[in-house]
Design a protein around this motif. Structure first.
Motif, PDB file in Angstrom:
ATOM      1  N   LEU A 143       0.830  -1.197   0.000  1.00 32.33           N
ATOM      2  CA  LEU A 143       0.000   0.000   0.000  1.00 32.33           C
ATOM      3  C   LEU A 143       0.868   1.252   0.000  1.00 32.33           C
ATOM      4  O   LEU A 143       1.974   1.258   0.537  1.00 32.33           O
ATOM      5  CB  LEU A 143      -0.906   0.007   1.237  1.00 32.33           C
ATOM      6  N   THR A 144       0.344   2.305  -0.611  1.00 38.34           N
ATOM      7  CA  THR A 144       1.016   3.604  -0.619  1.00 38.34           C
ATOM      8  C   THR A 144      -0.011   4.702  -0.365  1.00 38.34           C
ATOM      9  O   THR A 144      -1.209   4.500  -0.541  1.00 38.34           O
ATOM     10  CB  THR A 144       1.711   3.868  -1.974  1.00 38.34           C
ATOM     11  N   LYS A 145       0.501   5.840   0.052  1.00 41.53           N
ATOM     12  CA  LYS A 145      -0.379   6.992   0.242  1.00 41.53           C
ATOM     13  C   LYS A 145      -0.829   7.527  -1.108  1.00 41.53           C
ATOM     14  O   LYS A 145      -0.065   7.521  -2.073  1.00 41.53           O
ATOM     15  CB  LYS A 145       0.344   8.083   1.034  1.00 41.53           C
ATOM     16  N   PHE A 224       0.741  16.286   3.632  1.00 41.64           N
ATOM     17  CA  PHE A 224       1.280  15.208   4.458  1.00 41.64           C
ATOM     18  C   PHE A 224       0.640  13.868   4.114  1.00 41.64           C
ATOM     19  O   PHE A 224       1.253  12.829   4.350  1.00 41.64           O
ATOM     20  CB  PHE A 224       1.041  15.521   5.936  1.00 41.64           C
ATOM     21  N   ALA A 225      -0.590  13.881   3.591  1.00 37.81           N
ATOM     22  CA  ALA A 225      -1.309  12.629   3.329  1.00 37.81           C
ATOM     23  C   ALA A 225      -1.218  12.170   1.886  1.00 37.81           C
ATOM     24  O   ALA A 225      -1.654  11.065   1.570  1.00 37.81           O
ATOM     25  CB  ALA A 225      -2.786  12.785   3.691  1.00 37.81           C
ATOM     26  N   SER A 226      -0.673  12.992   1.003  1.00 40.91           N
ATOM     27  CA  SER A 226      -0.629  12.637  -0.420  1.00 40.91           C
ATOM     28  C   SER A 226       0.589  11.783  -0.732  1.00 40.91           C
ATOM     29  O   SER A 226       1.543  11.707   0.053  1.00 40.91           O
ATOM     30  CB  SER A 226      -0.609  13.908  -1.277  1.00 40.91           C
ATOM     31  N   GLY A 227       0.527  11.167  -1.898  1.00 43.07           N
ATOM     32  CA  GLY A 227       1.618  10.329  -2.365  1.00 43.07           C
ATOM     33  C   GLY A 227       1.901  10.606  -3.823  1.00 43.07           C
ATOM     34  O   GLY A 227       1.325  11.524  -4.437  1.00 43.07           O
ATOM     35  N   PRO A 228       2.776   9.822  -4.450  1.00 41.40           N
ATOM     36  CA  PRO A 228       3.097  10.040  -5.864  1.00 41.40           C
ATOM     37  C   PRO A 228       1.863   9.906  -6.749  1.00 41.40           C
ATOM     38  O   PRO A 228       1.094   8.961  -6.629  1.00 41.40           O
ATOM     39  CB  PRO A 228       4.112   8.925  -6.162  1.00 41.40           C
TER      40      PRO A 228
END
Length: 287
Positions: A143-145, A224-228
């Protein structure tokens, strides 16, 4: 002596008028400048270089901006729908029922409104980091953000705002109407659907509009909660500012401003139509 309001005269009236104009200028002059310089042909945001629509054309053809806009819209819609449902239910529970731990739940519900955005962002970062680590260790999931973590973060702080708005509407509602519906053998669902919901609908609409606006404008928690591949429009614009400010940012800001104004106007139109329907219904019942 008349019982009506006393109108100011002379110097007092002039001072109040001047103060009102100063307040309006303070609030709206930056917005006017933003709109004007979004059409400037100069790359310097504070210098007029002639009229152009090139920055809006750049926005239309900017693939990264379009992707971030689509992410923002999806997150805002999903988080608003879930926040409205959970916030309305929590407001009903706190205003209409008494249960053990009610005061604790009420206090915890206000935390996202009171605590700073940075604190909320760090809390969400730690929560998602530990959740992803446990999911990988126990379930073997990779899992990833991304979209899901941003949406959960927005739901976490939007529930409080929706609940506050709906509770304000519930507190001004006469509980005798609900009790009368129950005395007339209506079920709790029918009482809610035909008595409670029509009266708190403006509050729900206001809470939904507030949640949608907060979701579309949030930067700190989202960052802070986002990802690529899951950057929202405000976060992307914040990154553009660090690389160099151009009138493209003005154009993006004007588009976001126009969308917010349209949402407010839509809310006002819906409330006016609902008020007109209520008035017509009351007139029919009196005939």
């Amino acid at each position: 002596m008349s019982g009506g309001a006393v109108r100011p005269r002379g110097t007092t009236r002039a001072a109040l008028t001047g103060g009102a104009w100063l307040v309006y200028t303070f609030f709206y002059a930056p917005i006017v400048l933003l709109v004007v310089f979004s059409f400037s042909d100069d790359r310097n945001v504070g210098r007029w270089g002639g009229f152009t629509l090139s920055w809006y054309e750049d926005f239309i053809h900017h693939s990264q901006l379009q992707n971030s806009l689509w992410v923002s819209v999806r997150v805002a819609v999903v988080s608003t729908v879930i926040s409205v449902v959970l916030g309305t239910l929590s407001a009903l529970a706190l205003e209409r029922f008494r249960f053990r731990g009610r005061r604790v739940f009420d206090a915890l519900l206000y935390l996202p409104i009171i605590i700073p955005d940075v604190t909320m962002a760090v809390m969400m970062l730690l929560f998602f980091s530990e959740s992803i680590r446990l999911a990988e260790a126990l379930l073997g999931l990779d899992l990833t953000k991304g979209f899901t973590t941003i949406t959960i973060s927005h739901i976490a702080f939007n529930i409080s705002f929706v609940s506050v708005v709906v509770r304000a509407r519930l507190s001004g509602m006469d509980e005798n109407l609900e009790e009368a519906a129950l005395d007339l053998y209506a079920s709790r669902w029918r009482s809610f659907r035909h008595v409670t919901f029509p009266q708190i609908a403006p509050g729900i609409a206001g809470g939904a509009l507030l949640a949608l606006t907060l979701s579309l404008d949030d930067v700190v928690v989202t960052q802070f909660a986002s990802g690529p591949g899951s950057t929202t429009l405000p976060v992307f614009v914040f990154g553009m500012i660090r690389r160099g400010v151009t009138p493209l940012i003005n154009a993006v800001s004007v588009i976001m401003l126009a969308a917010s104004v349209m949402l407010v106007m839509l809310s006002l139109v819906v409330q006016r139509l609902r008020s007109g329907e209520t008035l017509r219904g009351a007139m029919k019942r009196t005939k």
